[in-house]
Design an enzyme around this catalytic site. Structure first.
Site, PDB file in Angstrom:
ATOM      1  N   ARG A  58       0.826  -1.203   0.000  1.00 29.35           N
ATOM      2  CA  ARG A  58       0.000   0.000   0.000  1.00 29.35           C
ATOM      3  C   ARG A  58       0.863   1.258   0.000  1.00 29.35           C
ATOM      4  O   ARG A  58       1.926   1.296   0.619  1.00 29.35           O
ATOM      5  CB  ARG A  58      -0.910   0.024   1.231  1.00 29.35           C
ATOM      6  CG  ARG A  58      -2.022  -0.996   1.235  1.00 29.35           C
ATOM      7  CD  ARG A  58      -2.945  -0.804   2.427  1.00 29.35           C
ATOM      8  NE  ARG A  58      -2.192  -0.753   3.680  1.00 29.35           N
ATOM      9  CZ  ARG A  58      -1.921   0.359   4.360  1.00 29.35           C
ATOM     10  NH1 ARG A  58      -2.344   1.538   3.917  1.00 29.35           N
ATOM     11  NH2 ARG A  58      -1.229   0.317   5.483  1.00 29.35           N
ATOM     12  N   LYS A 200      -8.527  -2.568   0.669  1.00 25.00           N
ATOM     13  CA  LYS A 200      -8.479  -1.736   1.863  1.00 25.00           C
ATOM     14  C   LYS A 200      -9.356  -0.491   1.721  1.00 25.00           C
ATOM     15  O   LYS A 200      -9.808   0.064   2.722  1.00 25.00           O
ATOM     16  CB  LYS A 200      -7.039  -1.345   2.177  1.00 25.00           C
ATOM     17  CG  LYS A 200      -6.204  -2.514   2.689  1.00 25.00           C
ATOM     18  CD  LYS A 200      -6.845  -3.182   3.909  1.00 25.00           C
ATOM     19  CE  LYS A 200      -5.981  -4.302   4.473  1.00 25.00           C
ATOM     20  NZ  LYS A 200      -6.663  -5.028   5.580  1.00 25.00           N
ATOM     21  N   HIS A 219     -10.550  -5.116  12.215  1.00 27.80           N
ATOM     22  CA  HIS A 219      -9.439  -5.714  11.488  1.00 27.80           C
ATOM     23  C   HIS A 219      -9.033  -6.952  12.265  1.00 27.80           C
ATOM     24  O   HIS A 219      -8.194  -6.891  13.177  1.00 27.80           O
ATOM     25  CB  HIS A 219      -8.290  -4.713  11.379  1.00 27.80           C
ATOM     26  CG  HIS A 219      -7.176  -5.170  10.504  1.00 27.80           C
ATOM     27  ND1 HIS A 219      -5.865  -4.828  10.722  1.00 27.80           N
ATOM     28  CD2 HIS A 219      -7.172  -5.944   9.390  1.00 27.80           C
ATOM     29  CE1 HIS A 219      -5.103  -5.369   9.788  1.00 27.80           C
ATOM     30  NE2 HIS A 219      -5.862  -6.057   8.979  1.00 27.80           N
ATOM     31  N   SER A 237       0.408  -7.623  11.682  1.00 28.41           N
ATOM     32  CA  SER A 237       1.180  -8.569  10.892  1.00 28.41           C
ATOM     33  C   SER A 237       2.274  -9.207  11.745  1.00 28.41           C
ATOM     34  O   SER A 237       2.977  -8.522  12.495  1.00 28.41           O
ATOM     35  CB  SER A 237       1.806  -7.848   9.689  1.00 28.41           C
ATOM     36  OG  SER A 237       2.569  -8.731   8.918  1.00 28.41           O
ATOM     37  N   LYS A 241      -2.251 -13.997  13.576  1.00 28.16           N
ATOM     38  CA  LYS A 241      -3.702 -13.856  13.394  1.00 28.16           C
ATOM     39  C   LYS A 241      -4.259 -14.898  12.431  1.00 28.16           C
ATOM     40  O   LYS A 241      -5.256 -15.568  12.721  1.00 28.16           O
ATOM     41  CB  LYS A 241      -3.994 -12.434  12.886  1.00 28.16           C
ATOM     42  CG  LYS A 241      -5.457 -12.129  12.596  1.00 28.16           C
ATOM     43  CD  LYS A 241      -5.689 -10.625  12.502  1.00 28.16           C
ATOM     44  CE  LYS A 241      -4.872  -9.974  11.411  1.00 28.16           C
ATOM     45  NZ  LYS A 241      -5.446 -10.139  10.077  1.00 28.16           N
ATOM     46  N   THR A 242      -3.621 -15.041  11.270  1.00 29.05           N
ATOM     47  CA  THR A 242      -4.104 -16.001  10.278  1.00 29.05           C
ATOM     48  C   THR A 242      -3.840 -17.432  10.731  1.00 29.05           C
ATOM     49  O   THR A 242      -4.700 -18.304  10.641  1.00 29.05           O
ATOM     50  CB  THR A 242      -3.432 -15.747   8.920  1.00 29.05           C
ATOM     51  OG1 THR A 242      -3.787 -14.430   8.465  1.00 29.05           O
ATOM     52  CG2 THR A 242      -3.894 -16.765   7.886  1.00 29.05           C
ATOM     53  N   ASP A 256      -9.511 -11.566   7.900  1.00 23.35           N
ATOM     54  CA  ASP A 256      -8.964 -10.214   7.934  1.00 23.35           C
ATOM     55  C   ASP A 256      -9.927  -9.107   8.365  1.00 23.35           C
ATOM     56  O   ASP A 256      -9.556  -8.251   9.142  1.00 23.35           O
ATOM     57  CB  ASP A 256      -8.388  -9.868   6.559  1.00 23.35           C
ATOM     58  CG  ASP A 256      -7.428  -8.704   6.599  1.00 23.35           C
ATOM     59  OD1 ASP A 256      -6.694  -8.572   7.595  1.00 23.35           O
ATOM     60  OD2 ASP A 256      -7.409  -7.919   5.646  1.00 23.35           O
ATOM     61  N   ARG A 322       1.975 -11.917  -2.352  1.00 21.86           N
ATOM     62  CA  ARG A 322       0.627 -12.176  -1.833  1.00 21.86           C
ATOM     63  C   ARG A 322      -0.143 -13.136  -2.719  1.00 21.86           C
ATOM     64  O   ARG A 322       0.140 -13.267  -3.914  1.00 21.86           O
ATOM     65  CB  ARG A 322      -0.165 -10.870  -1.744  1.00 21.86           C
ATOM     66  CG  ARG A 322       0.340  -9.882  -0.707  1.00 21.86           C
ATOM     67  CD  ARG A 322      -0.357 -10.092   0.604  1.00 21.86           C
ATOM     68  NE  ARG A 322       0.107  -9.187   1.650  1.00 21.86           N
ATOM     69  CZ  ARG A 322      -0.500  -9.073   2.820  1.00 21.86           C
ATOM     70  NH1 ARG A 322      -1.578  -9.794   3.077  1.00 21.86           N
ATOM     71  NH2 ARG A 322      -0.027  -8.260   3.743  1.00 21.86           N
TER      72      ARG A 322
END
Length: 545
Positions: A58, A200, A219, A237, A241-242, A256, A322
């Site tokens: 981003r 986003k 988030h 990050s 989390k994932t 997400d 990604r």
């Protein structure tokens, strides 16, 4: 394909163009277009592999929000929410319309942001690249074919990587621009081929809209247990989390972005956008399997042009490589992309200072404090000259995507936690036995055992002690878990060194939270950490000097 063309055409957006328009193409035709136009390559096992060029992430400094009567007093105007004059946006919009008029082909997707029907928004995305259209169609929620003819968009995104902004004319910083106009319900993206800007942007508009409806945008990842118990996982990050939400014994709602309404936790998306660099079948088998499926879009993954073999370990094109894939590529994902309101809220942090315990139980006030803090830590060595861990605070665990003041989201979270009697946990996936470089990473086996005990309710029956620095409750012992790691001070070879590091981390928390102190109530202010061993730590340092 006429049945996929809506009655409301581009003229409703003031767009006049002689371009051939491809409406609501499905995955296979979009892949065909992308390959034929030279936008990407098909890998050996089926995914489309593309490059985003200069921008592999981003462009946070190039994002602007129009400051007008609607937004002036409600947007949190800081470095992440930079203002743009309405007149500058109008000039930018005019130039976007002129650019669209000169295109030969355009791709349009009509999609939903949000899986709960009564709270979703209708979004039309207009692209010059076929693979961008495939990406956003994969990431957002896809309407049924029967809904497309009558689709009337509320919000419009125009994404033109070939467009070059003029800072003097458009009020941008560079030739790259992401401009959001909430009054005109329009988002313009130019000068970057990084597709995540679209994803986003939708998250940002939902974060603006939903709080007015009393819905908490988050988030986070989310999953559901066998008893219908939903858990949500906040985390920046690198905090897990994932990984931790992808539990084979629980159903995945999403990885997400979610909303928390009166009746459900619902995914904002219909797909996942996972990091691919150094992904392995051993560490994350479900995500790894998506790299071998038709319908996955891989960004900046190195591919052999002859054999079409992938090299996920090669960071030549980007460290932030990604993959975008439909959520149903994950075997145990929810069919409806939603679940009941949560029983547990988990806040993940990777504490490279080695101070925080592996798990702690939070009161609602403490949960709001840590939610607004959004703490994790970068490890030493990630930047030249960095020899100590670096604290990172990203409020609401997603500051760049939160248009309103953080207290808006924090108060919503606190209210929903109290209303639902939700259990809240802080989980440290970082270091134990010392800071980074001295201690070791928290064992994933222990983290999963503690998390399972929290989610199945058994941890509430444990004996707890009060942490002297942070004030939250920490279990003294948990069956199947090495008791020694539950008291981080005892894992250090020098308790004096631990006390000094704890005092330093407490100071960082307090300094960061000062910006929110006037917007929260006294209970949240009292939830701030207080270094109990600070005086002793100072004395130890003075003696050492």
């Amino acid at each position: 394909m006429s049945d996929r063309v809506p009655h409301s055409g581009l003229e409703a957006q003031g767009i006049a163009t002689g371009a051939e328009i491809f409406w609501n193409l499905t995955t296979a035709p979009l892949v065909e277009h992308a390959v034929r136009r030279g936008e990407g390559l098909l890998a050996k096992d089926g995914p489309l592999v593309v490059r985003t060029g200069h921008h592999t992430g981003r462009s946070a400094q190039d994002k602007f929000t129009v400051k007008d009567s609607l937004t002036e007093n409600v947007i949190w105007w800081n470095n992440g929410n930079k203002p743009m004059d309405p007149e500058a946006f109008d000039r930018l919009h005019d130039d976007f319309l002129q650019a669209l008029a000169g295109k030969d082909q355009l791709y349009v997707a009509d999609l939903y942001g949000g899986s709960q029907p009564e709270h979703r928004v209708r979004v039309r995305v207009i692209n010059e690249l076929a693979w961008h259209n495939l990406f956003i169609r994969t990431l957002l929620v896809r309407p049924d074919a029967g809904e497309l003819p009558g689709f009337d968009p509320e919000y419009v995104i125009i994404d033109l990587p070939s467009f070059r902004a003029d800072p003097e004319r458009h009020g941008s910083r560079t030739e790259t621009v992401v401009a959001v106009n909430f009054s005109k319900k329009l988002i313009l993206i130019g000068g970057t081929a990084y597709a995540g800007e679209m994803k986003k942007s939708v998250f940002g508009l939902l974060n603006f809209i939903l709080p007015q409806r009393g819905i908490m945008p988050m988030h986070c990842s989310a999953n559901i247990g066998a008893k219908g118990d939903t858990a949500i996982f906040f985390g920046l990050s690198g905090t897990g989390k994932t990984t931790l939400s992808a539990d084979p014994n629980r159903t995945l709602i999403g990885d997400d972005e979610h909303g928390w309404s009166d009746t459900a936790v619902f995914n904002f998306e219909g797909g996942c956008y996972a990091k691919m660099i150094r992904l392995s079948a051993e560490s994350e088998p479900e995500i790894y399997a998506t790299t071998k499926r038709f319908g996955t879009v891989l960004e900046n993954v190195v591919i052999d042009p002859v054999t079409r073999e992938l090299d996920l370990d090669d960071p030549t094109l980007a460290e932030n490589s990604r993959g975008a894939y439909p959520i149903d590529f994950i075997p145990n994902s929810s069919d409806d992309n939603l679940g009941p309101v949560p029983k547990n809220v988990v806040m993940l942090t990777a504490d490279a200072f080695g101070v925080l315990p592996p798990i702690a139980k939070l009161t609602p006030d403490q949960a709001m404090y840590h939610f607004l803090s959004g703490y994790t830590a970068k490890v030493a060595g990630t930047e030249i000259g960095v020899t100590e861990p670096q604290a990172t605070f990203s409020t609401c665990f997603g500051a760049p995507f939160m248009p309103r003041h953080p207290s808006v989201y924090g108060n919503l979270l606190k209210e929903r936690i109290a209303k639902g009697e939700v259990d809240c946990w802080l989980v440290n996936t970082g270091w134990t036995g010392g800071k980074y470089g001295v201690g070791k990473r928290m064992p994933i086996k222990e983290t999963r055992a503690l998390l399972n005990a929290a989610l199945d309710g058994s941890l509430k029956n444990a004996e707890f002690r009060k942490d002297p620095n942070f004030g939250f409750e920490v279990p003294v012992s948990v069956p199947g878990v090495d008791q020694s790691i539950l008291d981080p001070r005892g894992t250090w070879s020098s308790t004096a060194d631990y006390d000094a590091m704890a005092a330093k981390l407490v100071d960082l928390f307090v300094e960061n939270f000062a910006q929110f102190a006037d917007q929260v109530d006294e209970g949240v202010r009292q939830a701030a950490p207080k270094a109990q061993h600070k005086a002793q730590a100072a004395a130890n340092q003075a003696t050492a000097a």
